[in-house]
Every structure is written in C-alpha cells, then in structure tokens.
Design a protein around this motif. Structure first.
Motif, mmCIF file in Angstrom:
data_model
loop_
_atom_site.group_PDB
_atom_site.id
_atom_site.type_symbol
_atom_site.label_atom_id
_atom_site.label_comp_id
_atom_site.label_asym_id
_atom_site.label_seq_id
_atom_site.Cartn_x
_atom_site.Cartn_y
_atom_site.Cartn_z
ATOM 1 N N LEU A 257 0.818 -1.207 0.000
ATOM 2 C CA LEU A 257 0.000 0.000 0.000
ATOM 3 C C LEU A 257 0.851 1.256 0.000
ATOM 4 N N ASP A 258 2.023 1.181 0.626
ATOM 5 C CA ASP A 258 2.885 2.361 0.702
ATOM 6 C C ASP A 258 3.362 2.808 -0.674
ATOM 7 N N VAL A 259 3.445 1.888 -1.621
ATOM 8 C CA VAL A 259 3.799 2.255 -2.997
ATOM 9 C C VAL A 259 2.792 3.272 -3.525
ATOM 10 N N TYR A 260 1.522 2.986 -3.341
ATOM 11 C CA TYR A 260 0.473 3.895 -3.787
ATOM 12 C C TYR A 260 0.428 5.156 -2.930
ATOM 13 N N ASP A 261 0.666 4.982 -1.645
ATOM 14 C CA ASP A 261 0.609 6.118 -0.722
ATOM 15 C C ASP A 261 1.665 7.162 -1.081
ATOM 16 N N GLN A 262 2.868 6.708 -1.392
ATOM 17 C CA GLN A 262 3.944 7.633 -1.750
ATOM 18 C C GLN A 262 3.636 8.414 -3.019
ATOM 19 N N ALA A 263 2.761 7.855 -3.859
ATOM 20 C CA ALA A 263 2.367 8.546 -5.087
ATOM 21 C C ALA A 263 1.120 9.407 -4.904
ATOM 22 N N GLY A 264 0.585 9.447 -3.687
ATOM 23 C CA GLY A 264 -0.576 10.271 -3.414
ATOM 24 C C GLY A 264 -1.877 9.700 -3.938
ATOM 25 N N LEU A 265 -2.017 8.372 -3.905
ATOM 26 C CA LEU A 265 -3.161 7.711 -4.534
ATOM 27 C C LEU A 265 -4.227 7.249 -3.549
ATOM 28 N N HIS A 277 -4.372 -9.784 1.505
ATOM 29 C CA HIS A 277 -3.232 -10.075 2.382
ATOM 30 C C HIS A 277 -2.670 -8.799 3.018
ATOM 31 N N LEU A 278 -3.528 -7.942 3.512
ATOM 32 C CA LEU A 278 -3.092 -6.673 4.097
ATOM 33 C C LEU A 278 -2.604 -6.872 5.527
ATOM 34 N N CYS A 279 -1.491 -6.225 5.836
ATOM 35 C CA CYS A 279 -0.996 -6.251 7.215
ATOM 36 C C CYS A 279 -1.735 -5.197 8.031
ATOM 37 N N ASP A 280 -1.498 -5.181 9.345
ATOM 38 C CA ASP A 280 -2.197 -4.245 10.216
ATOM 39 C C ASP A 280 -1.877 -2.797 9.858
ATOM 40 N N ASP A 281 -0.619 -2.514 9.522
ATOM 41 C CA ASP A 281 -0.255 -1.142 9.161
ATOM 42 C C ASP A 281 -0.998 -0.688 7.911
ATOM 43 N N GLU A 282 -1.134 -1.584 6.946
ATOM 44 C CA GLU A 282 -1.871 -1.240 5.730
ATOM 45 C C GLU A 282 -3.340 -0.987 6.034
ATOM 46 N N CYS A 283 -3.920 -1.814 6.880
ATOM 47 C CA CYS A 283 -5.323 -1.617 7.250
ATOM 48 C C CYS A 283 -5.530 -0.289 7.957
ATOM 49 N N GLN A 284 -4.631 0.040 8.853
ATOM 50 C CA GLN A 284 -4.757 1.303 9.561
ATOM 51 C C GLN A 284 -4.650 2.485 8.612
ATOM 52 N N ARG A 285 -3.721 2.391 7.650
ATOM 53 C CA ARG A 285 -3.564 3.489 6.686
ATOM 54 C C ARG A 285 -4.774 3.587 5.756
#
Length: 450
Positions: A257-265, A277-285
């Motif tokens: 998810l951070d790949v998309y997050d860094q691009a402002g998506l 298959h999302l981890c807890d950090d991805e779910c929180q974000r």
C-alpha cells in the motif's frame, strides 16, 4: 409524469451489521410486504410506502406497474470489473501473474479498435443489466479508444458508470503498454471529455504497481490533484507472488500500500480491488485515508488468490464493496459473488448474514463509491435504478422458497441459489432496461411464433 411500481420492497438505509439501526436511529433494513414505489419526472424516487396507504393518494391516470409476488430492490453495484475481459471469462488453468500473460494481455490488445470496443461494451452492459447490476466501477484497456467506446455505450443506455483507461508502462507486451507521459496526457483528455457528463465519472486506473514505473504512479497522483472529483481504481495485495514482486520492484516502500501512498493515490474515492493479504499497518492506513476495498470473492477463489478477511476490514472501519472482477471472476451475477463471499467467510469461521451481504451489494457498494446520495436505496430524491427479483424464477426455486419460514431465510436462499434468472426486470431511471417476461407482438402471435 409519475409511475407507481407495486411489489415487496426491500432496501437499506445503513449497514445492518451492528445494531440493525441506521445512524438516524431507525431500522437499517426496510421491508414492505406490499409496497408502492413512486418514480417521478427524470427518473427520481418520489415516495415509498405501503400500497394500501399510497394507492388512494395517486393522481388520476398514474400508471401502476404490478410486480406483486416479487421483490423490488435497488440495483446491484459492482465495485470492480474489467469490460475488456468479457470474452475471456472462465479462462483455464493459471493463477494471477501467469493468467495475465496467457489470457488477459492478448485479449486487451484488441481494444485499440474503437468499433471492437463498442461491440464488447454492448455485450458487457447487456450482461450487467441482465444480472441486475446498474452501476459499476470498470477497467478499460490501456487504449483510450476502449474508454471512449465504453462511455459511449453507457451514455446511450443512461447508465451510472465509472471507468478509466489503464495506465501501464512496463512488464507487459508492447501492444498493451503506454508510457508515463502518454498515460497522463491520454487520461487527462478522457477526464476532460467524459468526467461528470450525464451519469458518467472517470477513474484514474494504473493496473497495479508492478506494471507502472514510479514516474507513472506519480503522474497518476498528479491527475488526482488536478481533478479532485475523479476516482482512483487499481489492484492491491491479491496474490502472494504479486506482493513479493512489488517488494522487489519498490524496495524503499514499507509495504504494498505504501507504494500507492507515496504517489498520493489514497483517499475517499480510491478503490483498491482485493486487499486479501493486508498487514495491520496497511489496514490502519486504509482506514485513516478513508480508502476502499473491493472484495472480489469469485475471482479470489477462481484464481486461488486467498480468503478475504471481512471481519478485519470491519474492525478497522474500512469501507467494503463487492466486485465480480470479470474476467478473473467467472460470473456477472451478484448472487454468485454473494454465494462465494459466504463460503469464504465460512472458511474463516464467520457467518455472513444475508441482510449484510445484500447491503454490501447495494447501498454498501454505493457508499464505497461515494454515490450513496444518488443510488443504492429508495429514499425520496434518489435515482430510480432498481431491480425486480422473482423468488419463483425456476421450478426448483419455487419449491425451495415455499419452505422458507422468514425473510432472512428467503434472502439467504436467493443469495446462495440465485442467478440471472431471478432478475425478472431491471429499471434505469424508472425505465425498463431488461425483462425476462416474454413479449410477443400481434404479428408474431398470429404466425404461431409463441
């Protein structure tokens, strides 16, 4: 200008998951055994209520369309589907990455031809309506012609649809590649041409992180900044090999998810298909950014991708809609998707309530697409996209449903055994767009065609 539709009415005003109450304190589930749905000028809902109470108030000459014995519901909302994959649905034998190379990319290469796109879009929209789907979030191909073709057909049919051109500048055959710059300029031109036109909206659509360079993803983010009302539509954490590939391609990202997050998506109109298959950090974000997951149960089973954790999404407060994911999914029918969703949750030791399932496929899908002020329920002022379900559509369904002792049991049977035959009619803005009723004109009848 008013038309009245009689039948059993079923609709939601909120998620029935918790207390069964809406945010306003009323019931989240609305069921009127013998109801009347009034549709006025322009195809908007005027009133809804008991037949016995409203029938005497109708002005002289109002047409009453009688669907007694059948269920009237808001149309299904498909939160993730690929129209160029219509002709390759049920392609055999591989999981995601091989499936793309073997089946998807060769088929999508045909959509540079506008006329071919129109032909498939016509078939695609017909299948949606036949299955009771009145709104969808749709992938095109990398070719702008594919989006022009789809929107042209959807506009002619007065459909509320969201779609976009795929952005894909690496790791695929040349016939389905663009460049970072052309993906930006072509998407921008399509946004300016189609977004907000009639009932159409645009989605910026990078296929998934592995087929986009960082530059292309950044340009996708620029489009979201320049056109705040558009959507973002892509894939996320569908397949474990895919996730490993993303980690290799983007070593500076914390997770997929951070790949998309860094691009402002990320954001309210950002819809990520799968999210198995999302981890807890991805779910929180996801929750913090109010982003959306499109759960695609049939596709997840067909491609062997994994078992979606709906309970985890609920725990984090992440909006979820249902997607058929044709052609990874093997059916246009929301009933098939709901049947598979139930089975997936059973494998996770969770029972998916039939009311909750239908909510996810109607108002829940509308909320996922930020369209719940327009579609997904029967509140006055909303657009009258609705379907008519026949619990006796087949001899066996008639046999099975006669033994149902409650509405909940009846809906579970329909969710589990239903298919396109259950959808007796589909209405778009109050106008009939599909029916299974046989209509024979006088000439045909006199010739014995019936």
């Amino acid at each position: 200008m008013t038309t009245a539709f009689r039948g059993t009415l079923l609709y939601f005003t909120d998620d029935p998951l918790s207390s069964g109450k809406s945010a306003e304190g009323g019931d989240a589930v609305h069921h009127i055994q013998d109801g009347l749905l009034l549709v006025g000028e322009g195809g908007f809902i005027e009133r809804v209520g008991e037949y016995s109470e409203l029938i005497g108030e109708l002005p002289f000459g109002v047409e009453v369309v009688d669907h007694s014995g059948k269920i009237l519901m808001p149309g299904f909302v498909d939160c993730h589907i690929h129209y160029p994959q219509t002709e390759m649905i049920a392609a055999y034998g591989t999981q995601l990455l091989d499936w793309l190379e073997t089946h998807t990319f060769p088929v999508e290469s045909k959509f540079k031809d506008y006329d071919y796109g129109v032909k498939i879009a016509e078939r695609f929209c017909t299948e949606l309506l036949r299955n009771g789907t009145t709104t969808a979030l749709v992938f095109g191909s990398v070719h702008p012609e594919s989006v022009d073709a789809f929107f042209t057909v959807a506009q002619q049919r007065k459909l509320r649809m969201i779609a976009g051109k795929v952005m894909m500048d690496r790791h695929a055959p040349d016939t389905v590649l663009d460049t970072a710059e052309t993906s930006y300029t072509e998407s921008k031109a399509l946004i300016e041409k189609w977004h907000g036109k009639d009932r159409l909206d645009y989605a910026v659509t990078p296929r998934f992180a592995p087929t986009s360079t960082p530059e292309q993803l950044q340009l996708a983010g620029r489009l979201l900044e320049e056109f705040p009302g558009v959507y973002l539509h892509t894939h996320l954490s569908e397949n474990k090999d895919e996730i490993a590939w993303v980690k290799q391609l983007f070593p500076d990202s914390e997770h997929y998810l951070d790949v998309y997050d860094q691009a402002g998506l990320l954001g309210k109109r950002s819809v990520f298909a799968h999210g198995i298959h999302l981890c807890d950090d991805e779910c929180q974000r996801m929750a913090d950014s109010d982003s959306v997951v499109a759960h695609c149960p049939s596709s997840n089973l067909f491609l062997g991708s994994g078992l979606f954790d709906l309970q985890k999404m609920d725990d984090y407060g992440i909006r979820v809609g249902i997607g058929s994911d044709v052609g990874g999914g093997s059916s246009f029918s929301a009933f098939d998707s709901l049947a598979d969703a139930y089975k997936i949750q059973q494998l996770r030791d969770v029972n998916l309530d039939p009311f909750r399932a239908l909510y996810l496929a109607t108002l829940g899908g509308a909320k996922a697409l930020s369209l719940d002020d327009r579609i997904g329920s029967f509140k006055p002022g909303m657009e009258a996209d609705f379907i008519v379900l026949d619990p006796k559509a087949t001899d066996f369904l008639a046999f099975r449903t006669q033994h149902c002792k409650s509405l909940k049991e009846l809906l579970f049977v329909l969710n589990t055994l239903g298919d396109d035959r259950v959808v007796n009619a589909t209405y778009i803005l109050g106008e009939l767009a599909h029916t299974t009723d046989m209509i024979v004109d006088a000439e045909q009848a006199s010739e014995g065609a019936y």
